[in-house]
Design a protein around this motif. Sequence first.
Motif, PDB file in Angstrom:
ATOM      1  N   ALA A 224       5.788 -21.950  -5.395  1.00  0.00           N
ATOM      2  CA  ALA A 224       4.586 -21.140  -5.185  1.00  0.00           C
ATOM      3  C   ALA A 224       4.636 -19.873  -6.038  1.00  0.00           C
ATOM      4  CB  ALA A 224       4.450 -20.779  -3.709  1.00  0.00           C
ATOM      5  N   CYS A 225       5.827 -19.297  -6.170  1.00  0.00           N
ATOM      6  CA  CYS A 225       5.986 -18.117  -7.033  1.00  0.00           C
ATOM      7  C   CYS A 225       5.692 -18.471  -8.485  1.00  0.00           C
ATOM      8  CB  CYS A 225       7.403 -17.570  -6.909  1.00  0.00           C
ATOM      9  SG  CYS A 225       7.778 -16.790  -5.323  1.00  0.00           S
ATOM     10  N   LEU A 226       6.241 -19.573  -8.954  1.00  0.00           N
ATOM     11  CA  LEU A 226       5.998 -19.988 -10.339  1.00  0.00           C
ATOM     12  C   LEU A 226       4.523 -20.316 -10.566  1.00  0.00           C
ATOM     13  CD1 LEU A 226       9.124 -22.254 -11.031  1.00  0.00           C
ATOM     14  CD2 LEU A 226       8.770 -19.859 -11.698  1.00  0.00           C
ATOM     15  N   ASP A 227       3.900 -20.967  -9.590  1.00  0.00           N
ATOM     16  CA  ASP A 227       2.493 -21.339  -9.730  1.00  0.00           C
ATOM     17  C   ASP A 227       1.576 -20.111  -9.731  1.00  0.00           C
ATOM     18  OD1 ASP A 227       3.239 -23.998  -9.777  1.00  0.00           O
ATOM     19  OD2 ASP A 227       2.794 -24.360  -7.661  1.00  0.00           O
ATOM     20  N   ALA A 228       1.980 -19.068  -8.993  1.00  0.00           N
ATOM     21  CA  ALA A 228       1.136 -17.877  -8.876  1.00  0.00           C
ATOM     22  C   ALA A 228       1.272 -16.948 -10.077  1.00  0.00           C
ATOM     23  CB  ALA A 228       1.489 -17.112  -7.598  1.00  0.00           C
TER      24      ALA A 228
ATOM     25  N   ARG B 229       0.835  -1.210   0.000  1.00  0.00           N
ATOM     26  CA  ARG B 229       0.000   0.000   0.000  1.00  0.00           C
ATOM     27  C   ARG B 229       0.868   1.257   0.000  1.00  0.00           C
ATOM     28  NH1 ARG B 229      -3.050  -1.585   3.718  1.00  0.00           N
ATOM     29  NH2 ARG B 229      -1.884  -0.726   5.480  1.00  0.00           N
ATOM     30  N   GLU B 230       1.899   1.267   0.823  1.00  0.00           N
ATOM     31  CA  GLU B 230       2.775   2.443   0.928  1.00  0.00           C
ATOM     32  C   GLU B 230       3.531   2.711  -0.368  1.00  0.00           C
ATOM     33  OE1 GLU B 230       7.133   3.196   2.906  1.00  0.00           O
ATOM     34  OE2 GLU B 230       5.648   2.174   4.164  1.00  0.00           O
ATOM     35  N   LEU B 231       4.049   1.652  -0.996  1.00  0.00           N
ATOM     36  CA  LEU B 231       4.901   1.795  -2.170  1.00  0.00           C
ATOM     37  C   LEU B 231       4.118   1.758  -3.481  1.00  0.00           C
ATOM     38  CD1 LEU B 231       7.749  -0.623  -1.007  1.00  0.00           C
ATOM     39  CD2 LEU B 231       7.770   1.883  -0.934  1.00  0.00           C
ATOM     40  N   LYS B 232       2.815   1.490  -3.374  1.00  0.00           N
ATOM     41  CA  LYS B 232       1.961   1.381  -4.565  1.00  0.00           C
ATOM     42  C   LYS B 232       2.482   0.309  -5.529  1.00  0.00           C
ATOM     43  CE  LYS B 232       0.175   6.096  -4.340  1.00  0.00           C
ATOM     44  NZ  LYS B 232       0.634   6.317  -2.947  1.00  0.00           N
ATOM     45  N   LEU B 233       2.840  -0.836  -4.945  1.00  0.00           N
ATOM     46  CA  LEU B 233       3.283  -1.985  -5.720  1.00  0.00           C
ATOM     47  C   LEU B 233       2.137  -2.981  -5.859  1.00  0.00           C
ATOM     48  CD1 LEU B 233       6.821  -2.891  -4.275  1.00  0.00           C
ATOM     49  CD2 LEU B 233       6.322  -2.104  -6.591  1.00  0.00           C
ATOM     50  N   ALA B 234       2.060  -3.602  -7.022  1.00  0.00           N
ATOM     51  CA  ALA B 234       1.077  -4.676  -7.224  1.00  0.00           C
ATOM     52  C   ALA B 234       1.683  -5.968  -6.692  1.00  0.00           C
ATOM     53  CB  ALA B 234       0.743  -4.806  -8.706  1.00  0.00           C
ATOM     54  N   VAL B 235       1.380  -6.277  -5.437  1.00  0.00           N
ATOM     55  CA  VAL B 235       2.006  -7.411  -4.764  1.00  0.00           C
ATOM     56  C   VAL B 235       0.986  -8.527  -4.523  1.00  0.00           C
ATOM     57  CG1 VAL B 235       3.274  -8.201  -2.733  1.00  0.00           C
ATOM     58  CG2 VAL B 235       3.653  -5.897  -3.599  1.00  0.00           C
ATOM     59  N   THR B 236       1.380  -9.732  -4.881  1.00  0.00           N
ATOM     60  CA  THR B 236       0.610 -10.935  -4.546  1.00  0.00           C
ATOM     61  C   THR B 236       1.345 -11.664  -3.426  1.00  0.00           C
ATOM     62  OG1 THR B 236      -0.177 -11.172  -6.821  1.00  0.00           O
ATOM     63  CG2 THR B 236      -0.272 -13.129  -5.413  1.00  0.00           C
ATOM     64  N   TYR B 237       0.661 -11.883  -2.314  1.00  0.00           N
ATOM     65  CA  TYR B 237       1.263 -12.590  -1.182  1.00  0.00           C
ATOM     66  C   TYR B 237       0.783 -14.037  -1.183  1.00  0.00           C
ATOM     67  CZ  TYR B 237       2.138 -14.073   3.646  1.00  0.00           C
ATOM     68  OH  TYR B 237       2.542 -14.774   4.760  1.00  0.00           O
ATOM     69  N   ARG B 238       1.722 -14.973  -1.006  1.00  0.00           N
ATOM     70  CA  ARG B 238       1.390 -16.383  -0.887  1.00  0.00           C
ATOM     71  C   ARG B 238       2.060 -16.951   0.361  1.00  0.00           C
ATOM     72  NH1 ARG B 238      -1.981 -15.397  -3.967  1.00  0.00           N
ATOM     73  NH2 ARG B 238      -2.439 -16.290  -6.030  1.00  0.00           N
ATOM     74  N   HIS B 239       1.255 -17.588   1.205  1.00  0.00           N
ATOM     75  CA  HIS B 239       1.832 -18.321   2.334  1.00  0.00           C
ATOM     76  C   HIS B 239       2.182 -19.717   1.815  1.00  0.00           C
ATOM     77  CE1 HIS B 239       1.407 -20.345   6.498  1.00  0.00           C
ATOM     78  NE2 HIS B 239       2.639 -19.882   6.330  1.00  0.00           N
ATOM     79  N   ALA B 240       3.474 -20.039   1.846  1.00  0.00           N
ATOM     80  CA  ALA B 240       3.965 -21.294   1.249  1.00  0.00           C
ATOM     81  C   ALA B 240       4.801 -22.046   2.279  1.00  0.00           C
ATOM     82  CB  ALA B 240       4.785 -20.999   0.001  1.00  0.00           C
ATOM     83  N   PRO B 241       4.142 -22.576   3.326  1.00  0.00           N
ATOM     84  CA  PRO B 241       4.903 -23.266   4.378  1.00  0.00           C
ATOM     85  C   PRO B 241       5.346 -24.635   3.898  1.00  0.00           C
ATOM     86  CG  PRO B 241       2.550 -23.415   4.818  1.00  0.00           C
ATOM     87  CD  PRO B 241       2.696 -22.549   3.601  1.00  0.00           C
ATOM     88  N   ALA B 242       6.317 -25.270   4.542  1.00  0.00           N
ATOM     89  CA  ALA B 242       7.040 -24.655   5.657  1.00  0.00           C
ATOM     90  C   ALA B 242       8.483 -25.086   5.580  1.00  0.00           C
ATOM     91  CB  ALA B 242       6.461 -25.073   7.002  1.00  0.00           C
ATOM     92  N   ARG B 243       9.385 -24.106   5.658  1.00  0.00           N
ATOM     93  CA  ARG B 243      10.808 -24.328   5.820  1.00  0.00           C
ATOM     94  C   ARG B 243      11.416 -25.234   4.745  1.00  0.00           C
ATOM     95  NH1 ARG B 243      12.251 -23.960  12.163  1.00  0.00           N
ATOM     96  NH2 ARG B 243      10.409 -22.838  12.864  1.00  0.00           N
ATOM     97  N   ASN B 244      10.926 -25.095   3.569  1.00  0.00           N
ATOM     98  CA  ASN B 244      11.480 -25.801   2.412  1.00  0.00           C
ATOM     99  C   ASN B 244      11.454 -24.791   1.276  1.00  0.00           C
ATOM    100  OD1 ASN B 244      11.529 -27.260  -0.139  1.00  0.00           O
ATOM    101  ND2 ASN B 244      11.255 -29.138   1.023  1.00  0.00           N
TER     102      ASN B 244
END
Length: 316
Positions: free
Chosen positions: A84-88, A62-77
């Motif tokens: 998850a980045c490639l899939d999104a 919101r502050e930087l006006k970036l189009a950001v997609t957040y993915r929770h991709a657990p865990a520790r691997n």
Amino acid sequence: MGVAGKNRSIDISVCTFRRPELADTLRSIAAMDMPSGFEIGVIVADNDDAPTARALVTTLARELKLAVTYRHAPARNISIARNACLDASTADLVAFIDDDETASSRWLAELVATAETSGAVAVLGPVRAHYGSDAPDWMRKGDFHSTLPVWVRGEIRTGYTCNVLLRMSDESLRGRRFSLARGQTGGEDTEFFYQMVKAGGRIAFSPEARVDEVVPRARATFDWLGRRRFRFGQTHGHLLGSNASGLRLAVQVGLASAKAAYCFASAVVTAVSPVRRNRSVLRGIMHVGVVSGLVGVREIRQYGLSSPQEGGKRAA
């Protein structure tokens, strides 16, 4: 690499695990000179057990006006997060940068320019290390933490994800994902690019597409470098060993053993120069790792520990 006159798209992927430095990474992305003719998005994959980076990412987007997609991709691997980045992503191009790095103003534009002129499937850029005042003098003089591609007979045969741009439409990348089996040992990106090149993908280098990385105290030690070099060697040995058996495997083991012995002997000869001595010892340790990988010893675990700095840099 696309249709003339039509805006193409790039997704900048950042895998993160409990690193507040992620804020600096996102700020540097927002401050870049964006390549013209492209729609730019950012994907953040949080590899922690709980979605601990969500609030930070939401606030900064919101502050930087970036189009950001957040993915929770657990865990520790780390491979789970990379995949998850490639899939999104549905973009034409996907870039990767680490969550402890900052992009130079021309980072993405230079990667794109090299991709356009070379036609390569993957374009690597350099990672420039910055040492604290408490880092050993030999380490700063020898610059042991900066990352550059390895050239073999004029070609780059494998790569890393700490600074790369990928052309996802190429057949050599179609459906390709990072190995979950290497997601806690490291070497998942080495294998990814090794297989990509085997499938016909070509790698280019963009020397001006720089990202910067501050080396934390936990990594500014000979022990950390030794573990990292050993694991590099293990990964290389496993990849070589997967295509060798019998006499060919024995030859590979003998060659790697001879290289290790030569490096350790060189360290003795150059003992008066800490930079040359330690470089030779670390190279010898890498070749010992190659022998270990060739004979099938399981790779050491580097990631998924309580602190990302314990396991070290998630690359190669």
